[in-house]
Design an enzyme around this catalytic site. Structure first.
Site, PDB file in Angstrom:
ATOM      1  N   GLU A 156       5.382  -3.627  17.668  1.00  0.00           N
ATOM      2  CA  GLU A 156       6.210  -2.493  17.908  1.00  0.00           C
ATOM      3  C   GLU A 156       6.097  -1.871  19.226  1.00  0.00           C
ATOM      4  O   GLU A 156       6.369  -0.361  19.184  1.00  0.00           O
ATOM      5  CB  GLU A 156       6.286  -1.653  16.593  1.00  0.00           C
ATOM      6  CG  GLU A 156       6.572  -2.286  15.303  1.00  0.00           C
ATOM      7  CD  GLU A 156       6.554  -1.262  14.293  1.00  0.00           C
ATOM      8  OE1 GLU A 156       5.924  -0.464  14.168  1.00  0.00           O
ATOM      9  OE2 GLU A 156       7.606  -1.854  13.202  1.00  0.00           O
ATOM     10  N   GLU A 234       9.062  -8.076  10.072  1.00  0.00           N
ATOM     11  CA  GLU A 234       8.650  -6.962   8.932  1.00  0.00           C
ATOM     12  C   GLU A 234       9.957  -6.801   8.100  1.00  0.00           C
ATOM     13  O   GLU A 234      10.862  -5.966   8.537  1.00  0.00           O
ATOM     14  CB  GLU A 234       8.046  -5.846   9.315  1.00  0.00           C
ATOM     15  CG  GLU A 234       6.651  -5.983   9.853  1.00  0.00           C
ATOM     16  CD  GLU A 234       5.796  -4.696  10.275  1.00  0.00           C
ATOM     17  OE1 GLU A 234       6.494  -3.680   9.951  1.00  0.00           O
ATOM     18  OE2 GLU A 234       4.739  -4.757  10.990  1.00  0.00           O
TER      19      GLU A 234
END
Length: 581
Positions: A156, A234
């Site tokens: 991320e 995710e």
């Protein structure tokens, strides 16, 4: 054997849809890895994904640990024995609601440290770590007959910065240390995150999200520019809890199952979390937006398996969806797991912290307060002492740059507790004794694991202590990571209303999974047979601590609670359920 990324994923030359679930080996006792992985496979998944926590593998700089909870090689091999493929995310940063996002505390000993940037000293530390880490599993990549099919570069990153040179340096480092499988990155599909965090000529861009999958996949498709496999790295099916939340976070089954179906219609998935597990010891992290939000010990996440590994209704719903895309295997569950309610256990012994301080720590003296990092302490508590001298009115008392929670005592009598945003507020009080000793017990509630606060995570007192407008000098420091409780002497004195240790004896005929109910207790941390179960706090939403059966033994088991608020009971109890139901 081979795994490649072209217009889609190919396994040994054949199109392959990844149906994966996240299990973090470091949040599950090793004795239960087999059980959790069997349940993953039985649901229809062909792959397991895991993060890798740098701060646990290199707890102290240059000291590496790949045993027990941190035996990543054994976890990967267990998955392989079950015929599962593996996605490894070895980024130095993992987020994961984990202490400091997986970064080791000792990085902050460098006063000019720039985390997650192409700052050479940071890259050098990663390089030394990767040399040890990759040696654990490079031979387990699919190219060599192993189960690892992909690895992730950073995590991320687009939500943190846009230093492309840093990302490329990490990818080069991974190749240098033996990575040969394809690389991916993962970012939210919002704002500039994909642009910031992707290196498309090096790694496949994937997304992290939990809803509106069709819309998010279209955004990813446009970002790719030409046909590439779509993947939600995710797929958030629940959420985590922070201490003080009004209730345990859950997500309705129907919406999650519909979004899973939408994902599998167009691409591949990694379900986050398939099984959340537990933030044992001091490993839970924290978030910080308007206020500090430290994560609970439970990482249940409203996942498909509960914190203690039980199959949930959401598991069944997901299994039904997955059955539309693949044949479900028949997987026998080989691990015998029972739940036990041992009931009430009476208090045996108790002793105040102040009366055993000399047994747990040697005083370290300094003219000014030192932080945990300066004292080479990773987690736990640190106690500061200084002499204030004669009786008088203190009109201006302040803690400057103190994190995260501080109990202030005068002559071992509790004055007040400071926390988060009010920690620097001025206090006024009277010193009434002829001589006065100031004691401050500071707790590290978990270093922030996400966003812009990460570069400012020094714990303890960094700035100083103001007494009547001036900095107080001459300090004693006592490091309290609480990793040496065998030194406690419960024959020493106890006094109510101050931090103290409490000892219990749990006798069992058969070891089973159980839950320590801390009703009637304030705040602190619990240990069983020397193993740190994690933090408890009466504010909830978590009300019980999970105790896996492998931590117990037939016969006598010692339970110790360290409680900091002066709020204690004459017993604890053990239930067969988590209390989150």
């Amino acid at each position: 054997m081979s795994f490649t990324i072209q217009d889609q994923f190919y396994l040994n030359g054949e199109p392959f849809q990844i149906i994966s679930g996240a299990i973090h080996y470091f949040r599950v006792v090793p004795e239960y890895w087999q059980d959790r992985l069997e349940k993953l496979k039985a649901m229809g998944c062909n792959t397991v994904e895991t993060y890798v926590p740098w701060n646990m593998h290199e707890y102290k700089e240059g000291q590496f640990n790949f045993e027990g909870l941190y035996n990543i090689r054994q976890f990967i091999q267990t998955a392989a024995e079950l015929g599962l493929y593996v996605i490894v995310r070895p980024s130095p940063y993992i987020c994961a609601e984990w202490e400091f996002g997986g970064l080791p505390y000792w990085l902050l000993k460098d006063p000019t440290m720039k985390l997650r940037f192409s700052y050479q000293p940071f890259l050098d530390k990663i390089d030394a770590y990767f040399k040890q880490l990759f040696a654990q599993f490079t031979d387990l990549q699919i190219n060599y007959g192993g189960p690892i099919i992909m690895m992730q570069v950073e995590n991320e990153y687009g939500g943190y910065a846009n230093d492309q040179a840093y990302l490329r340096a990490l990818a080069d480092m991974m190749r240098k240390h033996g990575a040969v499988v394809p690389f991916v990155t993962s970012d939210g599909p919002w704002h500039d995150m994909l642009d910031n965090g992707s290196i498309q000529d090096v790694a496949l861009a994937t997304i992290n999200c939990g809803s509106n999958i069709k819309e998010q996949f279209e955004r990813l498709r446009q970002f790719h520019g030409h046909k590439k496999p779509l993947m939600v790295m995710e797929f958030w099916i629940g959420w985590f809890d922070a201490w003080g939340d009004k209730e345990h976070h859950t997500r309705d089954i129907r919406s999650a199952a519909i979004e899973l179906d939408h994902t599998l219609q167009e691409g591949s998935v990694n379900i986050y979390m398939f099984h959340g597990g537990t933030n044992f010891a001091f490993t839970s992290g924290a978030n910080y937006y308007e206020r500090l939000a430290p994560d609970t010990t439970s990482y249940d996440y409203d996942a498909l398996l509960s914190e203690s590994g039980e199959i949930t209704p959401k598991y069944k719903a997901f299994q039904e969806v997955i059955a539309r895309y693949t044949d479900l295997p028949d997987v026998p569950f080989s691990t015998k797991i029972i739940k036990k309610a041992y009931g009430k256990v009476a208090l045996k012994d108790k002793v105040s912290l102040f009366n055993v301080l000399d047994l747990l720590a040697e005083p370290i003296r300094s003219a000014y307060p030192l932080t945990m990092e300066e004292l080479d302490q990773p987690f736990g508590y640190i106690l500061y002492k200084s002499q204030l001298g004669k009786g008088r009115k203190i009109e201006d008392f302040r803690l400057i740059q103190c994190m995260d929670r501080a109990h202030v005592f005068i002559n071992e009598e509790h004055m007040f507790t400071k926390y988060d945003r009010d920690i620097e507020d001025k206090e006024v009080f009277e010193l009434t004794a002829a001589e006065n000793e100031l004691t401050i017990l500071v707790e590290n509630m978990g270093r922030v694991n996400y966003s812009v606060k990460m570069n400012n995570q020094h714990k303890g007192i960094k700035g100083g202590v103001i007494v009547n407008g001036a900095f107080q000098s001459d300090w004693e420091h006592y490091n309290l990571p609480l990793d040496n409780l065998e030194k406690l002497d419960f024959s020493r004195a106890y006094r109510e209303g101050v931090p103290a240790f409490y000892r219990f004896v749990l006798e069992v005929d058969e070891a089973g999974d159980t839950f320590l109910d801390f009703s009637g207790w304030g705040k602190g941390v619990a240990f069983i047979n020397g193993f740190n179960l994690g933090r408890f706090w009466e504010i909830g939403p978590q009300k019980r601590l999970y105790v896996p059966a492998p931590l117990l033994k037939k016969g006598i088991n010692e339970v110790i609670l360290f409680e900091t608020e002066g709020k204690a009971s004459d017993s604890i109890s053990f239930a067969s359920t988590s209390g989150l139901e």
